[in-house]
Design a protein around this motif. Structure first.
Motif, PDB file in Angstrom:
ATOM      1  N   VAL A 149       0.839  -1.206   0.000  1.00  0.00           N
ATOM      2  CA  VAL A 149       0.000   0.000   0.000  1.00  0.00           C
ATOM      3  C   VAL A 149       0.875   1.258   0.000  1.00  0.00           C
ATOM      4  CG1 VAL A 149      -1.740   1.300   1.279  1.00  0.00           C
ATOM      5  CG2 VAL A 149      -1.941  -1.169   1.089  1.00  0.00           C
ATOM      6  N   ALA A 150       1.930   1.255   0.804  1.00  0.00           N
ATOM      7  CA  ALA A 150       2.834   2.413   0.853  1.00  0.00           C
ATOM      8  C   ALA A 150       3.563   2.588  -0.473  1.00  0.00           C
ATOM      9  CB  ALA A 150       3.830   2.250   1.996  1.00  0.00           C
ATOM     10  N   PHE A 151       3.997   1.484  -1.084  1.00  0.00           N
ATOM     11  CA  PHE A 151       4.665   1.556  -2.390  1.00  0.00           C
ATOM     12  C   PHE A 151       3.718   2.136  -3.439  1.00  0.00           C
ATOM     13  CE2 PHE A 151       5.551  -0.474  -6.518  1.00  0.00           C
ATOM     14  CZ  PHE A 151       6.817   0.029  -6.747  1.00  0.00           C
ATOM     15  N   TYR A 152       2.476   1.687  -3.434  1.00  0.00           N
ATOM     16  CA  TYR A 152       1.496   2.217  -4.385  1.00  0.00           C
ATOM     17  C   TYR A 152       1.282   3.714  -4.150  1.00  0.00           C
ATOM     18  CZ  TYR A 152      -2.839   3.109  -6.832  1.00  0.00           C
ATOM     19  OH  TYR A 152      -3.793   3.650  -7.651  1.00  0.00           O
ATOM     20  N   HIS A 153       1.124   4.115  -2.879  1.00  0.00           N
ATOM     21  CA  HIS A 153       0.909   5.527  -2.580  1.00  0.00           C
ATOM     22  C   HIS A 153       2.110   6.362  -3.020  1.00  0.00           C
ATOM     23  CE1 HIS A 153      -0.496   8.710   0.589  1.00  0.00           C
ATOM     24  NE2 HIS A 153      -0.502   9.175  -0.639  1.00  0.00           N
ATOM     25  N   SER A 154       3.319   5.857  -2.768  1.00  0.00           N
ATOM     26  CA  SER A 154       4.517   6.573  -3.220  1.00  0.00           C
ATOM     27  C   SER A 154       4.547   6.682  -4.737  1.00  0.00           C
ATOM     28  CB  SER A 154       5.781   5.863  -2.728  1.00  0.00           C
ATOM     29  OG  SER A 154       5.858   5.929  -1.330  1.00  0.00           O
ATOM     30  N   GLY A 155       4.146   5.617  -5.414  1.00  0.00           N
ATOM     31  CA  GLY A 155       4.088   5.633  -6.873  1.00  0.00           C
ATOM     32  C   GLY A 155       3.078   6.634  -7.402  1.00  0.00           C
ATOM     33  N   VAL A 156       1.971   6.794  -6.687  1.00  0.00           N
ATOM     34  CA  VAL A 156       0.975   7.806  -7.070  1.00  0.00           C
ATOM     35  C   VAL A 156       1.568   9.202  -6.877  1.00  0.00           C
ATOM     36  CG1 VAL A 156      -1.248   8.827  -6.420  1.00  0.00           C
ATOM     37  CG2 VAL A 156      -1.046   6.349  -6.691  1.00  0.00           C
ATOM     38  N   GLU A 157       2.301   9.399  -5.769  1.00  0.00           N
ATOM     39  CA  GLU A 157       2.922  10.706  -5.526  1.00  0.00           C
ATOM     40  C   GLU A 157       3.974  11.037  -6.581  1.00  0.00           C
ATOM     41  OE1 GLU A 157       2.527  10.846  -0.667  1.00  0.00           O
ATOM     42  OE2 GLU A 157       4.390  10.117  -1.565  1.00  0.00           O
ATOM     43  N   TRP A 158       4.697  10.043  -7.046  1.00  0.00           N
ATOM     44  CA  TRP A 158       5.730  10.245  -8.060  1.00  0.00           C
ATOM     45  C   TRP A 158       5.154  10.192  -9.475  1.00  0.00           C
ATOM     46  CZ3 TRP A 158      10.556  11.913  -7.255  1.00  0.00           C
ATOM     47  CH2 TRP A 158      11.063  11.855  -5.962  1.00  0.00           C
TER      48      TRP A 158
ATOM     49  N   ILE B  83       3.895   7.703 -11.022  1.00  0.00           N
ATOM     50  CA  ILE B  83       4.184   6.436 -11.690  1.00  0.00           C
ATOM     51  C   ILE B  83       2.887   5.666 -11.904  1.00  0.00           C
ATOM     52  CG2 ILE B  83       5.365   4.215 -11.448  1.00  0.00           C
ATOM     53  CD1 ILE B  83       7.494   5.720  -9.785  1.00  0.00           C
ATOM     54  N   PHE B  84       2.010   5.700 -10.901  1.00  0.00           N
ATOM     55  CA  PHE B  84       0.718   5.024 -10.967  1.00  0.00           C
ATOM     56  C   PHE B  84      -0.387   6.068 -10.986  1.00  0.00           C
ATOM     57  CE2 PHE B  84       3.270   2.155  -8.116  1.00  0.00           C
ATOM     58  CZ  PHE B  84       3.610   1.239  -9.106  1.00  0.00           C
ATOM     59  N   PRO B  85      -1.506   5.759 -11.628  1.00  0.00           N
ATOM     60  CA  PRO B  85      -2.626   6.700 -11.587  1.00  0.00           C
ATOM     61  C   PRO B  85      -3.295   6.652 -10.206  1.00  0.00           C
ATOM     62  CG  PRO B  85      -3.269   4.720 -12.759  1.00  0.00           C
ATOM     63  CD  PRO B  85      -1.810   4.588 -12.460  1.00  0.00           C
ATOM     64  N   PRO B  86      -3.777   7.794  -9.744  1.00  0.00           N
ATOM     65  CA  PRO B  86      -4.459   7.774  -8.445  1.00  0.00           C
ATOM     66  C   PRO B  86      -5.808   7.076  -8.551  1.00  0.00           C
ATOM     67  CG  PRO B  86      -4.591   9.951  -9.410  1.00  0.00           C
ATOM     68  CD  PRO B  86      -3.722   9.132 -10.311  1.00  0.00           C
ATOM     69  N   PRO B  87      -6.248   6.431  -7.485  1.00  0.00           N
ATOM     70  CA  PRO B  87      -7.567   5.809  -7.521  1.00  0.00           C
ATOM     71  C   PRO B  87      -8.668   6.869  -7.518  1.00  0.00           C
ATOM     72  CG  PRO B  87      -6.592   5.565  -5.345  1.00  0.00           C
ATOM     73  CD  PRO B  87      -5.558   6.193  -6.220  1.00  0.00           C
ATOM     74  N   ALA B  88      -9.862   6.470  -7.831  1.00  0.00           N
ATOM     75  CA  ALA B  88     -10.997   7.389  -7.824  1.00  0.00           C
ATOM     76  C   ALA B  88     -11.162   7.970  -6.427  1.00  0.00           C
ATOM     77  CB  ALA B  88     -12.269   6.666  -8.237  1.00  0.00           C
ATOM     78  N   GLY B  89     -11.427   9.232  -6.345  1.00  0.00           N
ATOM     79  CA  GLY B  89     -11.607   9.896  -5.063  1.00  0.00           C
ATOM     80  C   GLY B  89     -10.344  10.511  -4.508  1.00  0.00           C
ATOM     81  N   CYS B  90      -9.247  10.420  -5.250  1.00  0.00           N
ATOM     82  CA  CYS B  90      -7.981  10.972  -4.772  1.00  0.00           C
ATOM     83  C   CYS B  90      -7.587  12.228  -5.524  1.00  0.00           C
ATOM     84  CB  CYS B  90      -6.859   9.937  -4.926  1.00  0.00           C
ATOM     85  SG  CYS B  90      -6.767   8.788  -3.566  1.00  0.00           S
ATOM     86  N   ALA B  91      -8.499  12.837  -6.212  1.00  0.00           N
ATOM     87  CA  ALA B  91      -8.170  14.001  -7.022  1.00  0.00           C
ATOM     88  C   ALA B  91      -7.781  15.202  -6.176  1.00  0.00           C
ATOM     89  CB  ALA B  91      -9.341  14.364  -7.928  1.00  0.00           C
TER      90      ALA B  91
ATOM     91  N   SER C 195      -5.346  15.713  -1.974  1.00  0.00           N
ATOM     92  CA  SER C 195      -4.933  14.912  -3.123  1.00  0.00           C
ATOM     93  C   SER C 195      -3.914  13.850  -2.724  1.00  0.00           C
ATOM     94  CB  SER C 195      -4.318  15.822  -4.184  1.00  0.00           C
ATOM     95  OG  SER C 195      -3.799  15.053  -5.244  1.00  0.00           O
ATOM     96  N   CYS C 196      -4.051  12.673  -3.299  1.00  0.00           N
ATOM     97  CA  CYS C 196      -3.103  11.575  -3.056  1.00  0.00           C
ATOM     98  C   CYS C 196      -1.788  11.791  -3.812  1.00  0.00           C
ATOM     99  CB  CYS C 196      -3.708  10.246  -3.491  1.00  0.00           C
ATOM    100  SG  CYS C 196      -5.148   9.748  -2.541  1.00  0.00           S
ATOM    101  N   THR C 197      -1.785  12.727  -4.747  1.00  0.00           N
ATOM    102  CA  THR C 197      -0.598  12.930  -5.580  1.00  0.00           C
ATOM    103  C   THR C 197       0.364  13.957  -5.002  1.00  0.00           C
ATOM    104  OG1 THR C 197      -1.744  14.599  -6.890  1.00  0.00           O
ATOM    105  CG2 THR C 197      -1.870  12.325  -7.671  1.00  0.00           C
ATOM    106  N   ASP C 198      -0.036  14.653  -3.949  1.00  0.00           N
ATOM    107  CA  ASP C 198       0.786  15.721  -3.389  1.00  0.00           C
ATOM    108  C   ASP C 198       1.350  15.317  -2.037  1.00  0.00           C
ATOM    109  OD1 ASP C 198       0.064  17.283  -5.579  1.00  0.00           O
ATOM    110  OD2 ASP C 198      -1.703  18.071  -4.542  1.00  0.00           O
ATOM    111  N   ALA C 199       2.630  15.013  -1.991  1.00  0.00           N
ATOM    112  CA  ALA C 199       3.293  14.722  -0.720  1.00  0.00           C
ATOM    113  C   ALA C 199       3.571  16.039  -0.011  1.00  0.00           C
ATOM    114  CB  ALA C 199       4.586  13.962  -0.959  1.00  0.00           C
TER     115      ALA C 199
END
Length: 172
Positions: free
Chosen positions: A90-99, A101-109, A130-134
């Motif tokens: 889960v942490a790897f996926y979240h980091s990938g969304v921040e970088w 690399i992966f698209p954010p899931p619905a609701g993370c805009a 937003s899930c994309t902004d660390a």
């Protein structure tokens, strides 16, 4: 190394896993309460792993008290390691969304932060961070990245504890 051997003895590792999970949750809530770093949906998902681990481990320890066998303790330590492994994913996926690399899931805009401590903000529409902004990076890793590192270390320690218990070094 002596500390690690003592920690991995008997029931001490499951209790340590509960304590570390509670500390991780406390740190996350402190960042939210005092730092006003409100969690995105993926941040909350990472917290769910720790809550699940605490519930599972407390249940496992209660059952182990009923039937204290070495085999049960090995299985509990393996399960703890697997749950921490889920935390790594889960942490790897979240980091990938921040970088990006992966698209954010619905609701993370996202769309801005909310202040749950300010009653006047209830008049405004609430938005989700937003899930994309660390919020910040330390040594190149975001909070999600560091959570993944901690989870990986804890997963490895869980499997080491399971192996030591299996080999009979830690009699239950």
């Amino acid at each position: 190394m002596l500390f690690l051997k003592g920690l991995l003895k008997d029931w001490k590792w499951p209790v340590a896993a509960i304590v570390v999970s509670a500390l991780m949750l406390a740190a996350a809530h402190a960042f939210e309460t005092f730092g006003h770093l409100y969690p995105c949906p993926l941040c909350l998902r990472q917290r769910e792993v720790y809550w699940a681990l605490i519930a599972m481990t407390l249940t496992g320890l209660a059952l182990w008290k009923v039937r204290p066998t070495r085999r049960f303790l090995v299985a509990l330590n393996v399960l703890i390691g697997l749950v921490f492994g889920v935390g790594v994913v889960v942490a790897f996926y979240h980091s990938g969304v921040e970088w990006k690399i992966f698209p954010p899931p619905a609701g993370c805009a996202g769309g801005g932060e909310i202040d749950l401590m300010n009653m006047e903000s209830l008049d405004r529409p609430m938005t989700v961070p937003s899930c994309t902004d660390a919020p910040f990076y330390i040594l190149g890793l975001s909070m999600a990245g560091w959570n993944g590192v901690v989870s990986a270390i804890l997963a490895a320690a869980s499997f080491i504890a399971a192996g030591a218990t299996f080999r009979g070094r830690n009699e239950a």
